[in-house]
Design a protein around this motif. Structure first.
Motif, mmCIF file in Angstrom:
data_model
loop_
_atom_site.group_PDB
_atom_site.id
_atom_site.type_symbol
_atom_site.label_atom_id
_atom_site.label_comp_id
_atom_site.label_asym_id
_atom_site.label_seq_id
_atom_site.Cartn_x
_atom_site.Cartn_y
_atom_site.Cartn_z
ATOM 1 N N GLN A 165 0.840 -0.744 0.141
ATOM 2 C CA GLN A 165 -0.011 -0.166 0.020
ATOM 3 C C GLN A 165 1.060 1.565 -0.155
ATOM 4 O O GLN A 165 1.529 1.083 1.181
ATOM 5 C CB GLN A 165 -0.984 0.385 1.339
ATOM 6 C CG GLN A 165 -1.733 1.243 1.471
ATOM 7 C CD GLN A 165 -2.448 1.671 3.138
ATOM 8 O OE1 GLN A 165 -3.223 0.202 2.680
ATOM 9 N NE2 GLN A 165 -3.475 2.374 2.431
ATOM 10 N N LEU A 167 1.811 5.354 0.713
ATOM 11 C CA LEU A 167 1.450 6.834 0.715
ATOM 12 C C LEU A 167 1.942 7.338 0.642
ATOM 13 O O LEU A 167 3.825 7.078 0.184
ATOM 14 C CB LEU A 167 1.086 6.464 2.449
ATOM 15 C CG LEU A 167 -0.056 5.799 3.519
ATOM 16 C CD1 LEU A 167 0.763 5.691 4.836
ATOM 17 C CD2 LEU A 167 -0.720 5.418 2.864
ATOM 18 N N ALA A 182 -1.795 14.276 8.979
ATOM 19 C CA ALA A 182 -2.919 13.514 7.817
ATOM 20 C C ALA A 182 -2.201 12.072 7.587
ATOM 21 O O ALA A 182 -2.250 10.808 7.865
ATOM 22 C CB ALA A 182 -3.086 14.074 7.057
ATOM 23 N N LEU A 183 -0.688 11.996 7.679
ATOM 24 C CA LEU A 183 0.097 11.240 6.996
ATOM 25 C C LEU A 183 -0.227 10.093 8.629
ATOM 26 O O LEU A 183 -0.390 9.036 8.682
ATOM 27 C CB LEU A 183 1.129 11.119 6.800
ATOM 28 C CG LEU A 183 2.457 9.998 6.240
ATOM 29 C CD1 LEU A 183 1.858 9.630 5.518
ATOM 30 C CD2 LEU A 183 3.633 10.420 5.857
ATOM 31 N N GLU A 185 -1.820 10.242 10.961
ATOM 32 C CA GLU A 185 -2.998 9.206 10.989
ATOM 33 C C GLU A 185 -3.055 8.127 10.519
ATOM 34 O O GLU A 185 -4.124 7.559 10.970
ATOM 35 C CB GLU A 185 -4.373 10.542 11.480
ATOM 36 C CG GLU A 185 -5.565 9.964 11.708
ATOM 37 C CD GLU A 185 -6.373 9.592 10.957
ATOM 38 O OE1 GLU A 185 -7.464 9.067 11.223
ATOM 39 O OE2 GLU A 185 -5.990 9.142 9.972
ATOM 40 N N ARG A 186 -3.181 8.437 9.513
ATOM 41 C CA ARG A 186 -3.688 7.504 7.990
ATOM 42 C C ARG A 186 -2.753 6.488 8.258
ATOM 43 O O ARG A 186 -3.061 4.777 8.396
ATOM 44 C CB ARG A 186 -3.009 7.820 6.855
ATOM 45 C CG ARG A 186 -4.368 6.832 5.618
ATOM 46 C CD ARG A 186 -4.355 6.952 4.723
ATOM 47 N NE ARG A 186 -4.375 6.288 3.275
ATOM 48 C CZ ARG A 186 -3.846 6.609 2.014
ATOM 49 N NH1 ARG A 186 -3.573 7.814 1.705
ATOM 50 N NH2 ARG A 186 -4.848 5.727 0.878
ATOM 51 N N LEU A 187 -1.626 6.454 8.533
ATOM 52 C CA LEU A 187 -0.681 5.275 8.713
ATOM 53 C C LEU A 187 -0.604 4.254 9.941
ATOM 54 O O LEU A 187 -1.164 3.123 10.212
ATOM 55 C CB LEU A 187 0.868 5.482 8.970
ATOM 56 C CG LEU A 187 2.082 4.322 9.298
ATOM 57 C CD1 LEU A 187 2.003 3.748 8.090
ATOM 58 C CD2 LEU A 187 3.143 5.680 9.464
ATOM 59 N N ARG A 189 -3.814 4.208 11.476
ATOM 60 C CA ARG A 189 -4.893 2.887 11.299
ATOM 61 C C ARG A 189 -4.298 1.523 10.401
ATOM 62 O O ARG A 189 -6.069 1.230 10.474
ATOM 63 C CB ARG A 189 -5.913 3.864 10.939
ATOM 64 C CG ARG A 189 -6.456 5.089 11.278
ATOM 65 C CD ARG A 189 -7.812 5.435 10.982
ATOM 66 N NE ARG A 189 -7.137 6.704 9.651
ATOM 67 C CZ ARG A 189 -7.102 6.285 8.611
ATOM 68 N NH1 ARG A 189 -8.115 5.360 8.172
ATOM 69 N NH2 ARG A 189 -7.353 7.230 7.732
ATOM 70 N N ILE A 190 -3.557 1.521 9.756
ATOM 71 C CA ILE A 190 -3.660 0.510 8.368
ATOM 72 C C ILE A 190 -2.756 -0.531 9.391
ATOM 73 O O ILE A 190 -1.435 -0.195 10.136
ATOM 74 C CB ILE A 190 -2.550 0.971 7.884
ATOM 75 C CG1 ILE A 190 -3.374 1.875 6.692
ATOM 76 C CG2 ILE A 190 -1.819 0.455 6.359
ATOM 77 C CD1 ILE A 190 -2.449 2.748 5.318
#
Length: 236
Positions: A165, A167, A182-183, A185-187, A189-190
């Protein structure tokens, strides 16, 4: 895979304790031995946790238990025990190949970035609280990863039987707090098995940003081109 496996690599493996180092080394030993030219281990005793504790000071463990903070002597013995275990596992993985090991004291990422100059990649250990499952996360600029980073992420994903995936990370000159947050926070959750960072392409040269990504990922992180473009831009 996007381009086949690359040639022999010189890899520096760094961590602040053996539990973190072991997570990285277990991942490393799953890669093909013939593609490993040399391995160097660095165990960094962080000065922030190496000082003496206040008498009867207590902390809460990950499991939620209340325990007395170890004394400076206990911390020193633990660090030396971690160093022996790190060295032993490093030797086992290297086999008849070339390997070396050193101990340092100070700030983890700063020391590892300095030690990694001249090496093909830096592998930062981080213990996982879940089994080694999930995705291989490739972090690169919006324009895309370098062929080297893309190929290595694909190779690692093939070895782990996991998808890749991607990013995007904003180049540091243009980065703002919102995009960086944002990076992370997204990381966070993965579910990640490993992270591959295309460092020469920009965006994470600053040690604090690199540390934040590793903390958010909560898994071993490969940093490609640790002494590439922007590698010394730690100020600002």
């Amino acid at each position: 895979m996007s381009g086949g496996r690359t040639g022999p690599r010189r890899i520096l493996v760094g961590a602040g304790c053996f539990a973190d180092a072991r997570a990285a080394l277990r991942l490393l030993e799953r890669l093909d031995g013939p593609h490993m030219a040399e391995i160097h281990g660095v165990l960094v005793e962080e000065t922030a946790i190496s000082g003496a504790a206040m008498p009867c000071q207590r902390v809460v463990t990950i499991a939620g238990a209340l325990t007395v903070v170890p004394s400076a002597q206990q911390l020193r013995r633990q660090f030396e025990s971690d160093a022996r275990a790190f060295r032993r596992m490093l030797s086992e993985i290297a086999g008849s190949g070339k390997w070396s090991f050193e101990q340092r004291e100070g700030e983890l990422i700063g020391h590892l970035r300095e030690a990694a100059r001249g090496w093909d990649m830096l592998l930062v250990g981080h213990r996982k609280t879940q089994p080694l499952t999930g995705r291989v996360i490739l972090i690169a600029p919006p324009a895309g990863a370098s062929p080297q980073a893309a190929d290595f992420a694909a190779e690692l994903a093939d070895v782990l039987g996991a998808p890749v995936q991607r990013l995007a990370v904003t180049p540091e000159d243009d980065a703002d707090h919102a995009s960086a947050a944002a990076l992370l926070e997204r990381l966070g959750r993965i579910p990640a098995a490993a992270v591959v960072i295309d460092l020469p392409a920009g965006g994470l040269a600053r040690p604090d940003r690199l540390q934040a990504v590793i903390d958010a990922a909560r898994c071993p992180t490969f940093v490609l081109g640790p002494d590439g473009n922007g590698a010394d831009s730690g100020e600002g």
